[in-house]
Design a protein around this motif. Structure first.
Motif, PDB file in Angstrom:
ATOM      1  N   SER A   1       0.831  -1.208   0.000  1.00 30.01           N
ATOM      2  CA  SER A   1       0.000   0.000   0.000  1.00 30.01           C
ATOM      3  C   SER A   1       0.864   1.256   0.000  1.00 30.01           C
ATOM      4  CB  SER A   1      -0.936  -0.012   1.214  1.00 30.01           C
ATOM      5  OG  SER A   1      -1.902   1.018   1.109  1.00 30.01           O
ATOM      6  N   GLU A   2       1.964   1.233   0.767  1.00 34.21           N
ATOM      7  CA  GLU A   2       2.892   2.365   0.751  1.00 34.21           C
ATOM      8  C   GLU A   2       3.376   2.643  -0.666  1.00 34.21           C
ATOM      9  OE1 GLU A   2       7.458   3.421   2.243  1.00 34.21           O
ATOM     10  OE2 GLU A   2       6.775   1.365   1.986  1.00 34.21           O
ATOM     11  N   TYR A   3       3.828   1.599  -1.338  1.00 35.97           N
ATOM     12  CA  TYR A   3       4.377   1.748  -2.678  1.00 35.97           C
ATOM     13  C   TYR A   3       3.328   2.322  -3.641  1.00 35.97           C
ATOM     14  CZ  TYR A   3       6.400   0.506  -7.206  1.00 35.97           C
ATOM     15  OH  TYR A   3       6.882   0.549  -8.485  1.00 35.97           O
ATOM     16  N   LEU A   4       2.112   1.760  -3.604  1.00 33.23           N
ATOM     17  CA  LEU A   4       1.085   2.201  -4.541  1.00 33.23           C
ATOM     18  C   LEU A   4       0.605   3.610  -4.223  1.00 33.23           C
ATOM     19  CD1 LEU A   4      -0.941  -1.125  -4.902  1.00 33.23           C
ATOM     20  CD2 LEU A   4       0.806  -0.187  -6.442  1.00 33.23           C
ATOM     21  N   MET A   5       0.475   3.942  -2.945  1.00 32.08           N
ATOM     22  CA  MET A   5       0.065   5.305  -2.582  1.00 32.08           C
ATOM     23  C   MET A   5       1.107   6.330  -3.021  1.00 32.08           C
ATOM     24  SD  MET A   5      -2.947   5.421  -1.059  1.00 32.08           S
ATOM     25  CE  MET A   5      -4.109   4.515  -0.015  1.00 32.08           C
ATOM     26  N   LEU A   6       2.389   6.006  -2.838  1.00 33.12           N
ATOM     27  CA  LEU A   6       3.443   6.918  -3.264  1.00 33.12           C
ATOM     28  C   LEU A   6       3.430   7.105  -4.775  1.00 33.12           C
ATOM     29  CD1 LEU A   6       6.424   5.847  -0.963  1.00 33.12           C
ATOM     30  CD2 LEU A   6       5.144   7.999  -0.877  1.00 33.12           C
TER      31      LEU A   6
ATOM     32  N   THR B   1      -3.803  -0.112 -13.631  1.00 31.79           N
ATOM     33  CA  THR B   1      -3.897  -1.115 -14.691  1.00 31.79           C
ATOM     34  C   THR B   1      -2.579  -1.194 -15.458  1.00 31.79           C
ATOM     35  OG1 THR B   1      -6.293  -0.861 -14.949  1.00 31.79           O
ATOM     36  CG2 THR B   1      -5.095  -1.778 -16.817  1.00 31.79           C
ATOM     37  N   GLY B   2      -2.023  -0.045 -15.813  1.00 31.34           N
ATOM     38  CA  GLY B   2      -0.750  -0.023 -16.533  1.00 31.34           C
ATOM     39  C   GLY B   2       0.406  -0.484 -15.677  1.00 31.34           C
ATOM     40  N   LEU B   3       0.420  -0.064 -14.412  1.00 32.87           N
ATOM     41  CA  LEU B   3       1.503  -0.454 -13.511  1.00 32.87           C
ATOM     42  C   LEU B   3       1.548  -1.967 -13.342  1.00 32.87           C
ATOM     43  CD1 LEU B   3       2.510   1.251 -10.190  1.00 32.87           C
ATOM     44  CD2 LEU B   3       2.163  -1.212 -10.253  1.00 32.87           C
ATOM     45  N   PHE B   4       0.381  -2.568 -13.071  1.00 33.72           N
ATOM     46  CA  PHE B   4       0.355  -4.021 -12.865  1.00 33.72           C
ATOM     47  C   PHE B   4       0.618  -4.773 -14.169  1.00 33.72           C
ATOM     48  CE2 PHE B   4      -2.118  -3.119  -8.892  1.00 33.72           C
ATOM     49  CZ  PHE B   4      -1.250  -3.769  -8.024  1.00 33.72           C
TER      50      PHE B   4
ATOM     51  N   GLU C   1      -0.182 -16.797   1.556  1.00 27.78           N
ATOM     52  CA  GLU C   1       0.976 -15.933   1.820  1.00 27.78           C
ATOM     53  C   GLU C   1       1.864 -15.824   0.596  1.00 27.78           C
ATOM     54  OE1 GLU C   1       0.457 -18.947   3.379  1.00 27.78           O
ATOM     55  OE2 GLU C   1       1.243 -18.872   5.425  1.00 27.78           O
ATOM     56  N   ALA C   2       2.034 -16.955  -0.105  1.00 27.16           N
ATOM     57  CA  ALA C   2       2.903 -16.960  -1.280  1.00 27.16           C
ATOM     58  C   ALA C   2       2.384 -16.018  -2.361  1.00 27.16           C
ATOM     59  CB  ALA C   2       3.039 -18.378  -1.833  1.00 27.16           C
ATOM     60  N   ALA C   3       1.057 -15.940  -2.504  1.00 23.33           N
ATOM     61  CA  ALA C   3       0.478 -15.055  -3.515  1.00 23.33           C
ATOM     62  C   ALA C   3       0.764 -13.594  -3.181  1.00 23.33           C
ATOM     63  CB  ALA C   3      -1.024 -15.296  -3.609  1.00 23.33           C
ATOM     64  N   TYR C   4       0.566 -13.205  -1.911  1.00 23.55           N
ATOM     65  CA  TYR C   4       0.854 -11.838  -1.500  1.00 23.55           C
ATOM     66  C   TYR C   4       2.345 -11.524  -1.672  1.00 23.55           C
ATOM     67  CZ  TYR C   4      -3.750 -11.012   0.697  1.00 23.55           C
ATOM     68  OH  TYR C   4      -5.088 -10.819   0.937  1.00 23.55           O
ATOM     69  N   GLN C   5       3.184 -12.488  -1.314  1.00 26.19           N
ATOM     70  CA  GLN C   5       4.628 -12.300  -1.454  1.00 26.19           C
ATOM     71  C   GLN C   5       5.021 -12.125  -2.916  1.00 26.19           C
ATOM     72  OE1 GLN C   5       6.354 -15.677   0.515  1.00 26.19           O
ATOM     73  NE2 GLN C   5       5.678 -15.014   2.553  1.00 26.19           N
ATOM     74  N   GLU C   6       4.347 -12.853  -3.807  1.00 26.77           N
ATOM     75  CA  GLU C   6       4.679 -12.747  -5.229  1.00 26.77           C
ATOM     76  C   GLU C   6       4.302 -11.374  -5.783  1.00 26.77           C
ATOM     77  OE1 GLU C   6       5.999 -13.738  -9.094  1.00 26.77           O
ATOM     78  OE2 GLU C   6       6.496 -14.427  -7.074  1.00 26.77           O
ATOM     79  N   VAL C   7       3.182 -10.834  -5.337  1.00 25.63           N
ATOM     80  CA  VAL C   7       2.816  -9.476  -5.751  1.00 25.63           C
ATOM     81  C   VAL C   7       3.896  -8.497  -5.294  1.00 25.63           C
ATOM     82  CG1 VAL C   7       1.161  -7.592  -5.475  1.00 25.63           C
ATOM     83  CG2 VAL C   7       0.336  -9.936  -5.770  1.00 25.63           C
ATOM     84  N   ALA C   8       4.315  -8.619  -4.023  1.00 26.72           N
ATOM     85  CA  ALA C   8       5.359  -7.731  -3.497  1.00 26.72           C
ATOM     86  C   ALA C   8       6.673  -7.934  -4.246  1.00 26.72           C
ATOM     87  CB  ALA C   8       5.551  -7.983  -2.003  1.00 26.72           C
ATOM     88  N   ARG C   9       6.993  -9.188  -4.565  1.00 30.56           N
ATOM     89  CA  ARG C   9       8.250  -9.475  -5.274  1.00 30.56           C
ATOM     90  C   ARG C   9       8.248  -8.803  -6.649  1.00 30.56           C
ATOM     91  NH1 ARG C   9      10.478 -12.206  -9.115  1.00 30.56           N
ATOM     92  NH2 ARG C   9       8.512 -13.100  -9.825  1.00 30.56           N
ATOM     93  N   ARG C  10       7.144  -8.913  -7.365  1.00 30.47           N
ATOM     94  CA  ARG C  10       7.089  -8.312  -8.706  1.00 30.47           C
ATOM     95  C   ARG C  10       7.147  -6.785  -8.644  1.00 30.47           C
ATOM     96  NH1 ARG C  10       3.070 -11.940 -12.573  1.00 30.47           N
ATOM     97  NH2 ARG C  10       3.609 -13.974 -11.678  1.00 30.47           N
ATOM     98  N   LEU C  11       6.613  -6.232  -7.559  1.00 24.88           N
ATOM     99  CA  LEU C  11       6.704  -4.778  -7.376  1.00 24.88           C
ATOM    100  C   LEU C  11       8.089  -4.355  -6.894  1.00 24.88           C
ATOM    101  CD1 LEU C  11       3.252  -4.058  -5.671  1.00 24.88           C
ATOM    102  CD2 LEU C  11       3.936  -3.341  -7.967  1.00 24.88           C
TER     103      LEU C  11
END
Length: 254
Positions: free
Chosen positions: A54-59, A163-166, A226-236
């Motif tokens: 959320s920090e990353y996306l808000m920034l 949409t573009g970011l993801f 947990e792995a799914a959330y971690q993968e989103v964070a990893r790709r970001l």
């Protein structure tokens, strides 16, 4: 945290008074809920990951001129935000049919919508957050027509940007929920994006496999939450720094 005055505790976060007037501290919990709090459990480390995501996306939204209540992240589970008057309306922006839209209208999940659809929901857990119209919102004084215009404009800007970011990291933004608040400064009032933006309130599917990478894995007992959330964070590119110790918690409900 015990030295701070608690303002509010929700399903996924706790709010404490901030260090300065007009600020609050948001603490992200590992608690998870679904189906309007009918299903409850724990996703180990979710609070840490959602805080960072959320920090990353808000920034990033702030960089493109979208106003938010976010100030800065304080530690692995807490962030400083501006105190706002929360508008009791959730906006759900839908790009692809899924969840309640598919059930209500009989549209096969995964169907690409002809255009993005924005829906309003009244924030009330006791009523199971019912779908409402603009007429309901303005008639009952939950928000003004100008508020709704501002919220709609911001929601579409957020959708376009996210949409573009993801897409750039191989993830499809299926739909997401936004909350808004009124930020007061002197005699001025501004509508800003509030709450959080994370896999808790976004439907995120892998761009190639359509594998779900969000809280639907908890809702539908798909496992590897947990792995799914971690993968989103990893790709970001924002996996928690040396944060494995803080990931410990109750057994994850999978």
């Amino acid at each position: 945290m015990s030295r701070r005055r608690q303002i509010y505790e929700g399903k996924a976060k706790v709010l404490f008074e901030g260090p300065e007037p007009g600020t609050l501290i948001t603490y992200f919990k590992d608690d998870a809920s679904a189906f309007n709090n009918q299903k409850k459990g724990t996703i180990t480390g979710k609070g840490v990951l959602n805080n960072r995501i959320s920090e990353y996306l808000m920034l990033r939204l702030g960089e493109v001129g979208v106003p938010t209540h976010f100030v800065r992240r304080l530690n692995m589970r807490e962030q400083l935000v501006r105190e706002v008057e929360i508008i009791p309306i959730e906006l759900v922006v839908r790009n692809v049919a899924a969840g309640s839209l598919s059930k209500r209208l009989g549209i096969k999940e995964g169907t690409h919508l002809p255009r993005s659809i924005v829906e309003y929901y009244y924030k009330n857990d006791e009523l199971q957050n019912p779908l409402v119209s603009e007429e309901h919102i303005t008639a009952f004084g939950w928000a003004t027509t100008q508020d709704l215009d501002d919220m709609m404009a911001l929601a579409l800007r957020v959708n376009d940007f996210l949409t573009g970011l993801f897409l750039g990291i191989g993830i499809r933004l299926i739909d997401f929920k936004l909350e808004f608040g009124r930020l007061y400064h002197d005699d001025d009032m501004q509508i800003v994006v509030a709450d959080e933006i994370s896999p808790d309130n976004c439907r995120l599917w892998d761009g190639k496999t359509n594998e779900k990478m969000d809280k639907d894995r908890f809702r539908q007992d798909l496992g590897n939450v947990e792995a799914a959330y971690q993968e989103v964070a990893r790709r970001l590119g924002i996996l928690p720094e040396d944060g494995q110790g803080d990931h410990k918690g109750s057994k994850t409900l999978q």
